[in-house]
Design a protein around this motif. Structure first.
Motif, PDB file in Angstrom:
ATOM      1  N   LEU A  16       0.815  -1.211   0.000  1.00 19.34           N
ATOM      2  CA  LEU A  16       0.000   0.000   0.000  1.00 19.34           C
ATOM      3  C   LEU A  16       0.848   1.259   0.000  1.00 19.34           C
ATOM      4  N   MET A  17       1.801   1.356   0.937  1.00 17.99           N
ATOM      5  CA  MET A  17       2.575   2.584   1.083  1.00 17.99           C
ATOM      6  C   MET A  17       3.598   2.745  -0.034  1.00 17.99           C
ATOM      7  N   GLY A  18       4.374   1.693  -0.305  1.00 18.53           N
ATOM      8  CA  GLY A  18       5.377   1.776  -1.357  1.00 18.53           C
ATOM      9  C   GLY A  18       4.761   1.907  -2.734  1.00 18.53           C
ATOM     10  N   GLY A  19       3.680   1.169  -2.982  1.00 14.68           N
ATOM     11  CA  GLY A  19       3.008   1.269  -4.271  1.00 14.68           C
ATOM     12  C   GLY A  19       2.389   2.638  -4.479  1.00 14.68           C
ATOM     13  N   SER A  20       1.775   3.187  -3.433  1.00 13.96           N
ATOM     14  CA  SER A  20       1.196   4.531  -3.534  1.00 13.96           C
ATOM     15  C   SER A  20       2.273   5.575  -3.773  1.00 13.96           C
ATOM     16  N   LEU A  21       3.429   5.395  -3.125  1.00 14.39           N
ATOM     17  CA  LEU A  21       4.524   6.336  -3.346  1.00 14.39           C
ATOM     18  C   LEU A  21       4.998   6.273  -4.790  1.00 14.39           C
ATOM     19  N   ALA A  22       5.137   5.077  -5.321  1.00 18.47           N
ATOM     20  CA  ALA A  22       5.564   4.939  -6.718  1.00 18.47           C
ATOM     21  C   ALA A  22       4.564   5.612  -7.659  1.00 18.47           C
ATOM     22  N   LEU A  23       3.285   5.403  -7.417  1.00 17.42           N
ATOM     23  CA  LEU A  23       2.260   6.047  -8.249  1.00 17.42           C
ATOM     24  C   LEU A  23       2.349   7.564  -8.157  1.00 17.42           C
ATOM     25  N   ARG A  42       5.346  -7.774  -8.555  1.00 17.89           N
ATOM     26  CA  ARG A  42       6.302  -7.214  -9.515  1.00 17.89           C
ATOM     27  C   ARG A  42       5.692  -7.167 -10.909  1.00 17.89           C
ATOM     28  N   GLN A  43       5.010  -8.229 -11.290  1.00 16.21           N
ATOM     29  CA  GLN A  43       4.393  -8.271 -12.623  1.00 16.21           C
ATOM     30  C   GLN A  43       3.337  -7.184 -12.774  1.00 16.21           C
ATOM     31  N   ALA A  44       2.522  -6.981 -11.745  1.00 16.49           N
ATOM     32  CA  ALA A  44       1.487  -5.955 -11.812  1.00 16.49           C
ATOM     33  C   ALA A  44       2.103  -4.565 -11.867  1.00 16.49           C
ATOM     34  N   ALA A  45       3.160  -4.348 -11.112  1.00 15.50           N
ATOM     35  CA  ALA A  45       3.807  -3.031 -11.094  1.00 15.50           C
ATOM     36  C   ALA A  45       4.408  -2.701 -12.456  1.00 15.50           C
ATOM     37  N   LEU A  46       4.972  -3.698 -13.118  1.00 19.26           N
ATOM     38  CA  LEU A  46       5.523  -3.486 -14.458  1.00 19.26           C
ATOM     39  C   LEU A  46       4.418  -3.343 -15.501  1.00 19.26           C
ATOM     40  N   ARG A  47       3.440  -4.200 -15.401  1.00 24.18           N
ATOM     41  CA  ARG A  47       2.335  -4.167 -16.377  1.00 24.18           C
ATOM     42  C   ARG A  47       1.603  -2.828 -16.361  1.00 24.18           C
ATOM     43  N   ASP A  48       1.400  -2.276 -15.179  1.00 23.12           N
ATOM     44  CA  ASP A  48       0.655  -1.026 -15.045  1.00 23.12           C
ATOM     45  C   ASP A  48       1.538   0.218 -15.128  1.00 23.12           C
ATOM     46  N   LEU A 131      -0.514  -3.926  -3.176  1.00 17.37           N
ATOM     47  CA  LEU A 131      -0.415  -3.013  -4.309  1.00 17.37           C
ATOM     48  C   LEU A 131      -1.783  -2.681  -4.888  1.00 17.37           C
ATOM     49  N   ALA A 132      -2.713  -3.623  -4.834  1.00 23.03           N
ATOM     50  CA  ALA A 132      -4.040  -3.370  -5.396  1.00 23.03           C
ATOM     51  C   ALA A 132      -4.766  -2.248  -4.675  1.00 23.03           C
ATOM     52  N   ALA A 133      -4.383  -1.988  -3.420  1.00 16.01           N
ATOM     53  CA  ALA A 133      -5.012  -0.913  -2.643  1.00 16.01           C
ATOM     54  C   ALA A 133      -4.300   0.421  -2.805  1.00 16.01           C
ATOM     55  N   ALA A 134      -3.165   0.437  -3.498  1.00 16.93           N
ATOM     56  CA  ALA A 134      -2.374   1.658  -3.631  1.00 16.93           C
ATOM     57  C   ALA A 134      -3.123   2.719  -4.427  1.00 16.93           C
ATOM     58  N   ALA A 135      -2.847   3.990  -4.085  1.00 12.95           N
ATOM     59  CA  ALA A 135      -3.518   5.111  -4.749  1.00 12.95           C
ATOM     60  C   ALA A 135      -2.538   6.271  -4.881  1.00 12.95           C
ATOM     61  N   ALA A 136      -2.547   6.914  -6.023  1.00 13.40           N
ATOM     62  CA  ALA A 136      -1.618   8.006  -6.278  1.00 13.40           C
ATOM     63  C   ALA A 136      -1.852   9.193  -5.356  1.00 13.40           C
ATOM     64  N   ASP A 137      -3.063   9.335  -4.830  1.00 14.70           N
ATOM     65  CA  ASP A 137      -3.373  10.478  -3.970  1.00 14.70           C
ATOM     66  C   ASP A 137      -3.359  10.134  -2.482  1.00 14.70           C
ATOM     67  N   LEU A 138      -2.821   8.975  -2.111  1.00 16.74           N
ATOM     68  CA  LEU A 138      -2.847   8.559  -0.709  1.00 16.74           C
ATOM     69  C   LEU A 138      -2.168   9.579   0.203  1.00 16.74           C
TER      70      LEU A 138
END
Length: 294
Positions: A16-23, A42-48, A131-138
């Motif tokens: 959640l936190m790392g994925g949101s930061l990346a977004l 990892r696959q989802a992070a690359l795919r998206d 990662l599925a819960a990550a959000a760019a505006d978190l």
């Protein structure tokens, strides 16, 4: 140290936190490396397009980065900090997102000079993880606590402040001990109280007539137990202090109720209401903690 717009960033932990930061950092940095043990993550992070590259583990052969952000549970952060000189022989700036700070800042202080480091704790999140819960505006509009190392050069803090500005958060500087005592009272204790409520009402017959009051109070019980275990064990003394304070308050209201002492019970309830009203006014003005710095 370069500006953020020229900084290659690595994020260890794409939950959640790392994925949101990346977004949130997309478009603000030239390169993002994701480090996560889970192949599906990892696959989802690359795919998206969340990261430019993704690796299973941080190793000396992993792509170079200028800033390494540690977004794993606290004890994993401590383990990475211990091994960092071997994992990143050339050094890099280091920021963590852990929920407790004294042990992390102590471990950062033991790093060689080629690792300018600073402790960090964004005061936001969700009860859902991954990662599925990550959000760019978190992080947008949220407080991001920084805990500088004693006598550390300003480079790490300057870069961390640029990152905080890029993701739309608000920096607040606290020393590590003050941070841990504060979050024990306003974050870790509420989780335990929500857990106690949920454990005591784990019955569908009760849920059938529950409403928003129960739902809102119990919400924190849905937090990731593995993450909370790390938080509680690395902030044990401060959490125990907060629990003792809560036990004192609960004992006072229990005794007033047992004695049928209406005046004492009314005073306890009124004091809680007055404190809550003051809290709401305080938050609406976005005041800082006493002794904190922006």
């Amino acid at each position: 140290m370069s500006d953020l717009q020229h900084t290659r960033v690595g994020i260890v932990g794409l939950g959640l936190m790392g994925g949101s930061l990346a977004l949130a950092l997309r478009g603000h940095v030239p390169y993002l490396l994701g480090v996560d043990r889970q192949p599906a993550t990892r696959q989802a992070a690359l795919r998206d397009g969340i990261v430019d590259e993704a690796v299973e583990a941080l190793t000396p052969d992993a792509p170079p980065v200028d800033l390494l952000v540690l977004a794993t549970p606290v004890r994993a952060i401590l383990d990475t900090l211990t091994r960092l000189p071997a994992l990143r022989p050339d050094g890099c700036a280091v920021l963590d997102l852990g929920s407790t700070k004294r042990a992390v800042v102590a471990a950062m202080s033991a790093l060689p000079e080629r690792f300018p480091a600073i402790g960090g704790h964004p005061m936001c999140g969700k009860e859902t993880a991954g990662l599925a819960a990550a959000a760019a505006d978190l992080y947008r509009g949220q407080t991001f606590v920084l805990c500088p190392l004693p006598d550390a050069p300003p480079a790490a803090e300057q870069l961390a402040r640029q990152l905080i500005a890029a993701i739309g958060a608000r920096p607040v500087v606290l020393d590590a001990a003050r941070h841990d005592a504060t979050v024990a009272a306003v974050s870790h204790l509420p989780y335990l109280l929500a857990g106690a409520l949920m454990r005591g009402a784990a019955d569908e017959r009760l849920w059938a007539i529950s409403a928003s009051g129960f739902r809102d109070t119990a919400r924190l019980a849905g937090s990731d137990p593995r993450m909370m275990l790390d938080i509680l064990l690395t902030n044990r003394e401060a959490v125990l202090d907060a629990l003792r304070e809560a036990e004192t308050e609960l004992a006072a209201v229990r005794d007033a109720l047992a004695d049928g002492d209406e005046a004492a019970l009314a005073e306890w309830l009124s004091a809680a209401q007055v404190a809550y009203a003051a809290y709401r006014r305080f938050k609406s003005g976005e005041h800082l903690l006493p002794g904190a710095q922006t």
